[in-house]
Scaffold this motif. Structure first.
Motif, PDB file in Angstrom:
ATOM      1  N   LEU A   1      -3.291  11.183   5.933  1.00 63.65           N
ATOM      2  CA  LEU A   1      -4.138   9.861   5.085  1.00 63.65           C
ATOM      3  C   LEU A   1      -3.851   9.204   6.674  1.00 63.65           C
ATOM      4  O   LEU A   1      -2.586   8.989   6.546  1.00 63.65           O
TER       5      LEU A   1
ATOM      6  N   MET B   1       2.473   9.217  -4.776  1.00 66.18           N
ATOM      7  CA  MET B   1       0.665   9.862  -4.897  1.00 66.18           C
ATOM      8  C   MET B   1       1.645  11.360  -4.083  1.00 66.18           C
ATOM      9  O   MET B   1       0.980  12.384  -4.576  1.00 66.18           O
ATOM     10  N   PHE B   2       1.995  11.028  -3.383  1.00 61.30           N
ATOM     11  CA  PHE B   2       1.936  12.056  -2.048  1.00 61.30           C
ATOM     12  C   PHE B   2       3.213  13.514  -3.458  1.00 61.30           C
ATOM     13  O   PHE B   2       3.452  14.261  -3.743  1.00 61.30           O
ATOM     14  N   ALA B   3       4.737  12.518  -3.392  1.00 58.22           N
ATOM     15  CA  ALA B   3       5.397  12.330  -4.836  1.00 58.22           C
ATOM     16  C   ALA B   3       4.794  13.580  -5.462  1.00 58.22           C
ATOM     17  O   ALA B   3       5.386  14.408  -6.097  1.00 58.22           O
ATOM     18  N   ALA B   4       4.037  12.580  -6.276  1.00 58.58           N
ATOM     19  CA  ALA B   4       3.462  13.193  -7.724  1.00 58.58           C
ATOM     20  C   ALA B   4       2.447  14.702  -7.355  1.00 58.58           C
ATOM     21  O   ALA B   4       3.067  15.451  -8.286  1.00 58.58           O
ATOM     22  N   ARG B   5       2.087  14.846  -6.686  1.00 65.56           N
ATOM     23  CA  ARG B   5       1.191  15.985  -6.071  1.00 65.56           C
ATOM     24  C   ARG B   5       1.814  17.250  -5.535  1.00 65.56           C
ATOM     25  O   ARG B   5       1.613  18.196  -5.231  1.00 65.56           O
ATOM     26  N   ALA B   6       3.253  16.972  -5.537  1.00 63.85           N
ATOM     27  CA  ALA B   6       4.074  17.787  -4.549  1.00 63.85           C
ATOM     28  C   ALA B   6       3.718  18.165  -2.976  1.00 63.85           C
ATOM     29  O   ALA B   6       4.224  19.190  -2.471  1.00 63.85           O
ATOM     30  N   LEU B   7       3.315  17.157  -2.171  1.00 63.59           N
ATOM     31  CA  LEU B   7       2.973  17.620  -0.929  1.00 63.59           C
ATOM     32  C   LEU B   7       3.787  16.867  -0.542  1.00 63.59           C
ATOM     33  O   LEU B   7       4.476  15.781  -0.885  1.00 63.59           O
ATOM     34  N   HIS B   8       4.336  17.724   1.279  1.00 67.30           N
ATOM     35  CA  HIS B   8       4.836  17.524   1.248  1.00 67.30           C
ATOM     36  C   HIS B   8       4.974  16.050   2.836  1.00 67.30           C
ATOM     37  O   HIS B   8       4.194  16.480   3.539  1.00 67.30           O
TER      38      HIS B   8
ATOM     39  N   MET C   1      -3.266  -0.849  -7.684  1.00 68.72           N
ATOM     40  CA  MET C   1      -2.796  -2.157  -7.674  1.00 68.72           C
ATOM     41  C   MET C   1      -3.754  -3.384  -6.768  1.00 68.72           C
ATOM     42  O   MET C   1      -2.988  -4.189  -7.050  1.00 68.72           O
TER      43      MET C   1
ATOM     44  N   THR D   1      -8.852   6.743   6.137  1.00 71.65           N
ATOM     45  CA  THR D   1      -9.749   7.714   5.684  1.00 71.65           C
ATOM     46  C   THR D   1      -8.544   8.929   6.174  1.00 71.65           C
ATOM     47  O   THR D   1      -7.514   9.314   6.461  1.00 71.65           O
TER      48      THR D   1
ATOM     49  N   PHE E   1       0.558  15.446   6.497  1.00 70.24           N
ATOM     50  CA  PHE E   1       1.833  16.291   4.782  1.00 70.24           C
ATOM     51  C   PHE E   1       0.830  17.085   4.896  1.00 70.24           C
ATOM     52  O   PHE E   1      -0.043  17.964   5.859  1.00 70.24           O
TER      53      PHE E   1
ATOM     54  N   ARG F   1       7.847  20.670  -9.700  1.00 71.50           N
ATOM     55  CA  ARG F   1       8.848  19.497  -9.796  1.00 71.50           C
ATOM     56  C   ARG F   1       9.585  19.338 -11.223  1.00 71.50           C
ATOM     57  O   ARG F   1       9.531  20.252 -11.487  1.00 71.50           O
TER      58      ARG F   1
ATOM     59  N   LEU G   1       5.328   1.692  -7.191  1.00 70.87           N
ATOM     60  CA  LEU G   1       5.163   0.088  -7.678  1.00 70.87           C
ATOM     61  C   LEU G   1       3.928  -0.294  -9.029  1.00 70.87           C
ATOM     62  O   LEU G   1       4.540  -0.579 -10.037  1.00 70.87           O
ATOM     63  N   ALA G   2       3.269   1.899  -9.660  1.00 70.25           N
ATOM     64  CA  ALA G   2       2.950   1.815 -10.717  1.00 70.25           C
ATOM     65  C   ALA G   2       4.762   1.628 -11.576  1.00 70.25           C
ATOM     66  O   ALA G   2       4.131   0.484 -12.836  1.00 70.25           O
TER      67      ALA G   2
ATOM     68  N   TRP H   1       0.299  10.388 -14.526  1.00 68.84           N
ATOM     69  CA  TRP H   1       1.453  10.798 -14.553  1.00 68.84           C
ATOM     70  C   TRP H   1       2.365  10.961 -15.154  1.00 68.84           C
ATOM     71  O   TRP H   1       3.199  12.189 -15.980  1.00 68.84           O
TER      72      TRP H   1
ATOM     73  N   VAL I   1       2.569  20.954  -8.351  1.00 66.84           N
ATOM     74  CA  VAL I   1       2.440  19.864  -8.909  1.00 66.84           C
ATOM     75  C   VAL I   1       3.777  20.467 -10.476  1.00 66.84           C
ATOM     76  O   VAL I   1       4.738  19.870 -10.759  1.00 66.84           O
TER      77      VAL I   1
ATOM     78  N   VAL J   1       0.848  -1.222  -0.400  1.00 60.69           N
ATOM     79  CA  VAL J   1      -0.275  -0.078  -0.296  1.00 60.69           C
ATOM     80  C   VAL J   1       0.955   1.000   0.056  1.00 60.69           C
ATOM     81  O   VAL J   1       0.460   2.286  -1.234  1.00 60.69           O
TER      82      VAL J   1
ATOM     83  N   LEU K   1      -3.803   7.123 -11.455  1.00 58.45           N
ATOM     84  CA  LEU K   1      -2.756   7.693 -11.451  1.00 58.45           C
ATOM     85  C   LEU K   1      -1.580   8.173 -12.102  1.00 58.45           C
ATOM     86  O   LEU K   1      -0.932   8.755 -12.395  1.00 58.45           O
TER      87      LEU K   1
ATOM     88  N   ALA L   1       2.129   2.239  -3.108  1.00 58.23           N
ATOM     89  CA  ALA L   1       1.063   2.711  -4.478  1.00 58.23           C
ATOM     90  C   ALA L   1       0.665   4.343  -4.091  1.00 58.23           C
ATOM     91  O   ALA L   1       0.637   5.173  -4.409  1.00 58.23           O
ATOM     92  N   LEU L   2       0.917   4.773  -2.831  1.00 57.46           N
ATOM     93  CA  LEU L   2       0.783   5.789  -2.203  1.00 57.46           C
ATOM     94  C   LEU L   2       1.472   7.094  -2.029  1.00 57.46           C
ATOM     95  O   LEU L   2       1.439   8.245  -2.253  1.00 57.46           O
TER      96      LEU L   2
END
Lengths: 385, 385, 385, 385
Positions: free
Chosen positions: A313, A229-236, B229, B316, A303, B40, A366-367, B370, B37, A222, B366, A225-226
């Motif tokens: 999350l 997502m944070f990295a691509a969305r530039a979330l820290h 996934m 969540t 984050f 990056r 994973l992707a 990307w 985004v 998991v 996603l 997979a997640l």
């Protein structure tokens, strides 16, 4: 029809039992192929060995037979109750092909040990008239080994085996025997196995491919997979806290911090690669006997978004380790045999998709791993003679 | 230095306010670029318009000014308390460039309406000496419209505008005006906007690119990371239940089932595409005023593994809608301007990464989105004259 | 040894099957008493009828026998696989004592209907030589009924029965028959049952006690433990959002909003009583067939503390409805028989501990309900002659 | 109007700052009383000292003033941004009354140390003309102390103080001084404080009441509401796993296992008492600096119901430690003063409601503790002269 051998180290454990029973069930039509990655359409063109063409053998030190092990899992609700009796003949036939594994090697591995293991593999291959054999390590997690000359220097390893003082973990002794017997090797545990430099070189020389390590079956799956997502969305990602509650045999082994160390290290590495930095937060593996074959993981990710907004999350994963791992064992046996057929030797980074701590690549997402795996299997086969 | 205009429909709402304030803060160095985004490294070679080069204008029917809106968000803890006073001048300057939006169009859109909107856009472009303008729809969710001849037939649309009886939603009136003014359009809401066939054709003819729809900022974002996934691991998702608790203005709008319908539909479509089948399970959007600008989503996924083992994943997500959406508005403005510069017209499937219901593609995963986005931005620029 | 009859409405459903099988298993020593409240030490002095002294009968309209029902539950992992075959004789014996329930009563309940039900109860009592009989309603959730004269006026009810036009729900027809037969009644569902004023008066006159309604087995149970915590700590609950995912037969029934209405109403009432105000937030009951006999509930509580601090609590409950409800059916049968022995008639507020919507009291807090229940059972018995 | 002193050990920490600021805010009408237990109607008859009648002083070794501490908390979103400036005068006035706390006592506590602390308390009482003073320990968690003669033997303690070699923790030195000064004492941390037998005896002799220990503000609070639910329903809790993620100063202290030990012990004890047995499962306290003043706890409870059904409950608690603890500090000061007025001395088991590890009682269930507390406060006052 060519048949491919799958030799399981830890052949009577939960994962191995589920893999063997599952392959029998799929072959007989008593069960479907859910969870088998290599049954997806992306692999249809690769002409992998069929699940029904797999023949099982293995080493174990446990005395609990495959049938008893299967019945225990069925009693615990992990396997359907009707399968073990329906497939008892197949289980018994596989049971007869199992051999005694290595006993305590803390005093040093001896030449005779590895010779016996190698002979078991060769005898299996001949007895069953197999095209080739893939060895899959499913044994218990070992303590992280110290550093010794025989780990890096192939000559020193041979000399130490001759004197019966080779300070290598059992998993590496099995890997040595496999490579000598010309068998592809899959390290499904966090154990050292073929990762000793002396063995990696032996694999190259022997023309044998190997894959590993540490099957990615739950919380880390998991995560992989997640985190992208944070990295691509530039979330820290500021902190990522993980708790793993395990009830099974592996949980008991991991209750010893010395054993947990290698598992924790392989779990932590990936997150840093995927995020570009190592966030705060603990990573626990706890033994909770009550959970039996189930495992429950909770992750909490804190984050930061635009203008410093603080968000979170969290996820809870509840699964059965053996149900998650067993089909991957079948996948890996098929794919390792495929690579061997193609003449590949050495580490197989294309199989990173299956592992927490993949060899030969730093890709943990994973992707991206999926793309690498399916690209390889879609490529026109370039089989060795 | 060329400057690019960003014209926001719903310019005084939470997302727009955060986008404007954030761009001012980034330009002045008062805030970082977390959540952006296009900051990056993958986008470094694409020579996108800089965040500091964006100039904001917009339409709104609300009377609450940008400054007041920013102060409210700061009071609620969504924005840092020090930013609105520090950037008050910039907010006021932007405020002066805002224009009155469309009032109730339920009686039919008139030629005069769209002419006025178009004139506002042209005046903005000239006043600010802009290279080009991107219009971004951030207005409230509309009810799903009925089907009328003027939706599909461009001539019928012109005729209906002439008689003041065009039964098109407000979002489509804005899109019409944007296309006529030669502005790229981004549909960030689930509203119809430029998706009417009559408008899509107009976009092609006008050489204007557009993107949409329905910004993917929370629960659906996580879904689009997790569903692939399960698919790649050949795990069978039996049910996927989703609950979204929203407190903000959009929550109130969505409390009306007529408005929620289009949002629910766009959320559900993706899951089916990613899994290959539509699983059981409800999809709720609930208005919980107490939550204010926060949103909380809970998803419960029940899945089946090898030999029928039943397992589950739940997560969540707790976030702030405006903090999540605002940087994407900046990203989309930059990317749409980039596409326009390149001479692209019509839908931009490369921007699927940002949307729940992407136009021009059925890809909802996603990681694939990307890859499509970054490949496009890495390609050597083929700019139009 | 005196034996007490337990007559189950919906006798072949999951809860009833589990209750019957469980009582047989406890009697034979094949299972323990976990989940049986009245086996706790607090009840030792009350000399309740023993679980082994309960004799089962019941009405149902389903044709699926008890044994088949038990085997289905065992196959789904809700009951231990070994119990249904081991207790097949007992199940069959009980099966033979079941009688046909009421068919569709939408055309009006007739005198003959209730006479037959009453006769079934009397025949059961005589055949099995029972000290007394407790009727427990475990039937499917009914739509909330309209308001009719025969609901409040006992004479109007008798007259309507005589003409075959009594517009009362089936559950009330069963309750009527039970009261006429002198049997205590437990309304374990949200159905109307004995709560019609005309029936409540009949219960008083007949000297028969009754309890209800809507067994508190999961999410509401947890709510009733947590809401008093917030109240006692003077924390202000701003919103309380609840989602219930049900897979079983009751889930299907509740998928019809008309049926869910009464359940939702009984679930909401308690929260308001416990908190002193009704917080924001949705309350969903969703049918997710994939879940089978399992139910999963998620609650999200947003609350405010000192100086306005915003905090949250969320919980996820995963359980099996029949495993949770069945032992309470045994408890309630024992306790209702006990009250009847004591000469009690009318509603039994002491049993509020077991119900979402308790009769005769507004106390919804679990701890207070527990105190009321155990105080009653600890009091020196004042048995009727 | 009589005024009551509240002397805080750790007076500049987050909890103390919030308590002082909050009392000022309540007095001035700038904030409400949410979270203040003793403002509930159950306490209306007890004539407790009013929140507005509390006067604050305290010891601390930190140099960061109350105002700076309050501004930091406001900046982090824990306190409303407008309160610290609005109440700056009150904070400054309190600040002037603070005194230097004990520095490192690892070399032994000296008579001079405790004399100085006692003098500070007496000076405070006189300067502010207080009816009485309650000392509340809010200092950092200490390592669990060894066992020494001066802990149990009052004479040995006096002798060791005389020679400057008393091996008692700082919290016990503060408690000693408080008892000597005739001040009631509240041990809000897991520290030893007045629990040394030598001090407990001193409290009895001095006619001083004390309460403790370890404020129950989050995960343990929820536990104490839920565990009795499982017990009352005769459900068998098999494992209860707890994870506490703390970011604040206390988190840093607890990152040292030596300090965490006493906290973990006090958290674990209660569960065993409430369930009647000690279930499996880890109990983690982790320091996650990123969380700042927030804390997040996740608990996973695996339980067994009727016929062995396996079910689970999990919850996540997200809160601010200081917002949760501060109003309880005010409550405890009021209640301890009330007990002192009544002539009570020694441990106060009626205050168990507030503590993880209550003195003088083994009752850990929240509802029973609530009953004990409110019964005491409802009783007709029997004040001492």
């Amino acid at each position: 029809m060519t048949r491919v051998g799958v030799w399981l180290i830890g052949a009577r454990g939960s994962v191995a039992t589920t893999a063997v029973l599952g392959a029998l069930a799929v072959r007989s039509g008593a069960a479907g192929r859910t969870g088998c990655v290599t049954e997806r359409p992306e692999f249809a063109g690769a002409r992998l060995p069929g699940i029904g063409d797999l023949v099982f053998g293995g080493h174990d030190v446990s005395e609990t037979g495959l049938r008893e092990s299967a019945e225990r899992l069925a009693g615990a609700g992990v396997l359907p109750a009707h399968l073990p009796p329906a497939l008892a003949d197949g289980l018994d036939r596989t049971e007869r092909g199992l051999r005694r594994g290595l006993d305590d090697v803390s005093g040093g591995v001896r030449r005779g040990d590895v010779d016996r293991l190698e002979a078991d593999l060769r005898e299996f291959s001949e007895r069953e008239a197999l095209e080739r054999v893939v060895v899959v390590d499913l044994s218990s997690t070992e303590p992280r080994p110290g550093a010794y000359a025989e780990h890096t220097d192939a000559d020193a390893l041979e000399a130490a085996l001759d004197t019966g003082t080779a300070r290598i973990p059992a998993s590496s002794a099995y890997a040595y025997a496999a490579l000598r017997a010309g068998c592809a090797f899959v390290e499904f545990t966090p154990n050292t196995g073929p990762r000793l430099p002396a063995l990696a070189r032996l694999a190259d020389r022997s023309g044998v491919p190997w894959a590993g390590s540490d099957g990615k079956t739950g919380e880390t799956l998991v995560k992989s997979a997640l985190a992208p997502m944070f990295a691509a969305r530039a979330l820290h990602v500021r902190s990522w806290s993980s708790v793993n509650l395990l009830g099974g045999g592996d949980g008991a082994t991991l209750a010893d911090p010395a054993n947990a160390e290698s598992k924790l290290a392989s779990k932590a590495r990936g997150l840093e690669h995927m995020l570009g930095h190592g966030p705060d937060g603990p990573l626990h593996i706890d033994y909770v006997p009550d959970l039996g074959d189930a495992k429950v993981a909770w992750d909490h990710v804190s984050f930061e978004g635009f203008l410093g907004a603080r968000m979170s999350l969290q996820f809870t994963w509840s699964g059965y380790d053996s149900a998650l791992a067993a089909p991957l064992v079948l996948d890996l046996a098929r794919l390792a045999a495929h690579a061997h057929r193609q003449g590949r030797s050495g580490p197989l980074p294309e199989l990173a998709f299956f592992f927490k701590d993949p060899v030969g690549t730093r890709e943990h997402g994973l992707a991206e791993q999926w793309r690498a795996l399916t690209s390889w299997c879609a490529a026109p086969a370039e089989e060795a003679e």
